[in-house]
Scaffold this motif. Structure first.
Motif, PDB file in Angstrom:
ATOM      1  N   ASN A 196      37.941  33.428  40.247  1.00 28.38           N
ATOM      2  CA  ASN A 196      38.164  33.890  41.644  1.00 28.38           C
ATOM      3  C   ASN A 196      39.388  34.748  41.668  1.00 28.38           C
ATOM      4  O   ASN A 196      40.129  34.693  42.643  1.00 28.38           O
ATOM      5  N   LEU A 197      39.801  35.769  40.809  1.00 31.78           N
ATOM      6  CA  LEU A 197      40.961  36.583  40.864  1.00 31.78           C
ATOM      7  C   LEU A 197      40.787  37.732  41.856  1.00 31.78           C
ATOM      8  O   LEU A 197      39.678  38.480  42.178  1.00 31.78           O
ATOM      9  N   SER A 198      41.862  37.915  42.756  1.00 33.01           N
ATOM     10  CA  SER A 198      41.787  38.960  43.761  1.00 33.01           C
ATOM     11  C   SER A 198      43.169  39.704  43.971  1.00 33.01           C
ATOM     12  O   SER A 198      44.007  39.014  43.497  1.00 33.01           O
ATOM     13  N   LEU A 255      50.356  43.605  37.329  1.00 36.55           N
ATOM     14  CA  LEU A 255      50.368  43.646  38.811  1.00 36.55           C
ATOM     15  C   LEU A 255      50.129  41.867  39.344  1.00 36.55           C
ATOM     16  O   LEU A 255      49.697  41.358  38.544  1.00 36.55           O
ATOM     17  N   ASP A 256      50.867  41.502  40.063  1.00 33.80           N
ATOM     18  CA  ASP A 256      50.526  39.818  40.559  1.00 33.80           C
ATOM     19  C   ASP A 256      49.373  39.820  41.493  1.00 33.80           C
ATOM     20  O   ASP A 256      49.264  40.444  42.418  1.00 33.80           O
ATOM     21  N   PRO A 257      48.708  38.785  41.020  1.00 34.95           N
ATOM     22  CA  PRO A 257      47.418  38.624  41.839  1.00 34.95           C
ATOM     23  C   PRO A 257      47.613  37.886  43.287  1.00 34.95           C
ATOM     24  O   PRO A 257      48.690  37.359  43.581  1.00 34.95           O
ATOM     25  N   THR A 258      46.805  38.394  44.299  1.00 39.16           N
ATOM     26  CA  THR A 258      46.883  37.883  45.643  1.00 39.16           C
ATOM     27  C   THR A 258      46.455  36.097  45.425  1.00 39.16           C
ATOM     28  O   THR A 258      46.963  35.435  46.152  1.00 39.16           O
ATOM     29  N   SER A 259      45.442  36.078  44.674  1.00 40.86           N
ATOM     30  CA  SER A 259      44.991  34.626  44.574  1.00 40.86           C
ATOM     31  C   SER A 259      44.131  34.707  43.215  1.00 40.86           C
ATOM     32  O   SER A 259      43.638  35.810  42.701  1.00 40.86           O
ATOM     33  N   ASP A 300      38.232  41.730  44.152  1.00 34.35           N
ATOM     34  CA  ASP A 300      37.871  40.509  44.948  1.00 34.35           C
ATOM     35  C   ASP A 300      36.926  39.451  44.517  1.00 34.35           C
ATOM     36  O   ASP A 300      35.758  39.723  44.277  1.00 34.35           O
ATOM     37  N   ASP A 301      37.639  38.358  44.067  1.00 36.39           N
ATOM     38  CA  ASP A 301      37.159  37.279  43.768  1.00 36.39           C
ATOM     39  C   ASP A 301      36.187  37.469  42.374  1.00 36.39           C
ATOM     40  O   ASP A 301      35.191  37.237  42.190  1.00 36.39           O
ATOM     41  N   VAL A 302      37.050  37.959  41.552  1.00 39.21           N
ATOM     42  CA  VAL A 302      36.391  38.079  40.184  1.00 39.21           C
ATOM     43  C   VAL A 302      36.682  36.934  39.133  1.00 39.21           C
ATOM     44  O   VAL A 302      37.726  36.583  38.913  1.00 39.21           O
ATOM     45  N   SER A 303      35.594  36.526  38.462  1.00 42.01           N
ATOM     46  CA  SER A 303      35.583  35.572  37.491  1.00 42.01           C
ATOM     47  C   SER A 303      34.708  36.145  36.326  1.00 42.01           C
ATOM     48  O   SER A 303      33.832  36.681  36.189  1.00 42.01           O
ATOM     49  N   LEU A 304      35.702  35.758  35.175  1.00 36.92           N
ATOM     50  CA  LEU A 304      34.985  36.188  33.578  1.00 36.92           C
ATOM     51  C   LEU A 304      35.551  35.353  32.744  1.00 36.92           C
ATOM     52  O   LEU A 304      36.510  34.759  32.634  1.00 36.92           O
ATOM     53  N   GLU A 305      35.101  35.571  31.299  1.00 35.32           N
ATOM     54  CA  GLU A 305      35.461  34.874  30.277  1.00 35.32           C
ATOM     55  C   GLU A 305      35.402  35.797  29.132  1.00 35.32           C
ATOM     56  O   GLU A 305      34.438  36.802  29.044  1.00 35.32           O
ATOM     57  N   LEU A 306      36.215  35.655  28.097  1.00 37.13           N
ATOM     58  CA  LEU A 306      36.524  36.432  26.839  1.00 37.13           C
ATOM     59  C   LEU A 306      36.752  35.444  25.636  1.00 37.13           C
ATOM     60  O   LEU A 306      37.818  34.774  25.789  1.00 37.13           O
ATOM     61  N   ARG A 307      36.087  35.493  24.781  1.00 36.90           N
ATOM     62  CA  ARG A 307      36.235  34.749  23.603  1.00 36.90           C
ATOM     63  C   ARG A 307      37.089  35.352  22.366  1.00 36.90           C
ATOM     64  O   ARG A 307      36.985  37.047  22.589  1.00 36.90           O
TER      65      ARG A 307
END
Length: 348
Positions: free
Chosen positions: A21-23, A77-81, A44-51
């Motif tokens: 939920n990165l924004s 950059l600092d995230p908003t949330s 806006d509300d990004v979610s992901l994974e990386l191995r």
């Protein structure tokens, strides 16, 4: 460029990077007192994974939030949330003192090597700078710089030259050597070959793949060039207006895209066809990309989508697997692999 099928699968299973939920919203200020009157929703509300040892590509049109996401991942950059969990530690709110230690494992390579390399420093000093900042140059810094230059395909005598004396491809190799100086586990590559000739692009991409196999480093590869993405990726995430609209393996994205936006991007890839036998249908998107400071209600892509219906304006689709094949997309009417729509949805 080497055949896409030769990309080796990563051996790790547990995520090295997990984003939830990165924004990132930039305030819009007006008036004498510069009061905030709105916000640009860049991510806006990004979610992901990386191995570990994996390459995840972020693709999309210019201005969709790819580069901002890359800068958030390495805390430029600092995230908003949201959360940015790297190796089990949430670095999204990590104090600068603690973050400094993590920066050894998180590095970024920028799009324009001429702008990102100091013209007043020799190549040796450019590559050695991260070692000096982290207090590791005194040990065997000179030998380490020579080793890094050889690793990226440059000669020892290049260390005494300045960045303006190199070609674009060589400057990008200097940037790569600098990014690898501290043995990072994650490298964000922000459009690393977009300014290079096609033949030089192939050399740099093959170099990146070779280094990944040798060092086990994970890549977040940011690009709008889907032909390049196909040759380096294990998985692909498609972004539109700050949001991820589809994710999948390289094969899923390039052979059976489920989101209309992904289908449009793939249809624009040029195909060599000197005899005029190409029968692929080109999807032309109408209208302009909406402003991230005033996005449309519901689905952000609906203003340009030929499938849009009433529900698309009312409800923003979640990034979930609606097809049952482990291939999530943010669309109310995703395409089922094979060319049909999800059962029970209207035809287009």
């Amino acid at each position: 460029m080497t055949a896409p099928d030769l990309v080796k699968e990563p051996t790790g299973t547990a995520p090295l990077l997990k984003v939830e939920n990165l924004s990132k919203h930039f305030p819009v200020r007006k008036g004498v007192f510069r009061r905030a009157v709105g916000a640009v929703r860049a991510v806006d509300d990004v979610s992901l994974e990386l191995r570990p040892g994996e390459t995840l590509s972020l693709v999309g049109e210019s201005g969709c939030g790819k580069s901002t996401t890359g800068r958030l991942l390495v805390r430029l950059l600092d995230p908003t949330s949201g959360r940015i969990e790297f190796d089990g530690v949430d670095i999204a709110r990590l104090p600068q003192r603690e973050l400094r230690g993590k920066r050894r494992e998180l590095q970024i390579m920028f799009q324009d090597p001429y702008a990102s390399l100091s013209p007043r420093m020799t190549v040796h000093d450019i590559v050695a700078e991260p070692l000096r900042v982290q207090g590791r140059y005194r040990e065997n810094g000179a030998d380490r710089v020579a080793e890094l230059l050889e690793l990226v395909g440059l000669r020892p005598e290049h260390a005494l030259r300045y960045s303006h004396e190199f070609s674009g491809g060589q400057r990008q190799r200097v940037s790569l050597a600098r990014a690898l100086a501290l043995d990072p586990r994650l490298l964000v590559l922000d459009e690393p070959v977009s300014a290079l000739d096609v033949s030089v692009q192939a050399q740099v991409i093959n170099q990146l793949r070779s280094l990944q196999e040798q060092l086990g480093v994970a890549y977040v590869f940011i690009s709008h060039n889907l032909s390049v993405v196909r040759h380096i990726s294990h998985r692909v995430a498609v972004m539109y207006l700050g949001s991820i609209v589809e994710t999948g393996t390289r094969a899923q994205i390039f052979t059976s895209p489920t989101h209309p936006y992904t289908q449009a991007l793939l249809s624009a890839i040029p195909v060599p066809d000197p005899e005029g036998r190409e029968t692929r249908e080109r999807i032309t998107l109408t209208g302009d990309v909406p402003s991230p400071s005033n996005p449309p209600s519901g689905c952000p892509f609906r203003t340009r989508c030929w499938k849009a219906q009433d529900i698309c304006a009312r409800e923003k689709p979640a990034l979930v697997d609606r097809t049952g094949v482990g291939h999530p997309s943010a669309c109310h009417f995703p395409e089922i692999p094979g060319g049909s729509q999800t059962p029970g949805t209207p035809s287009t």
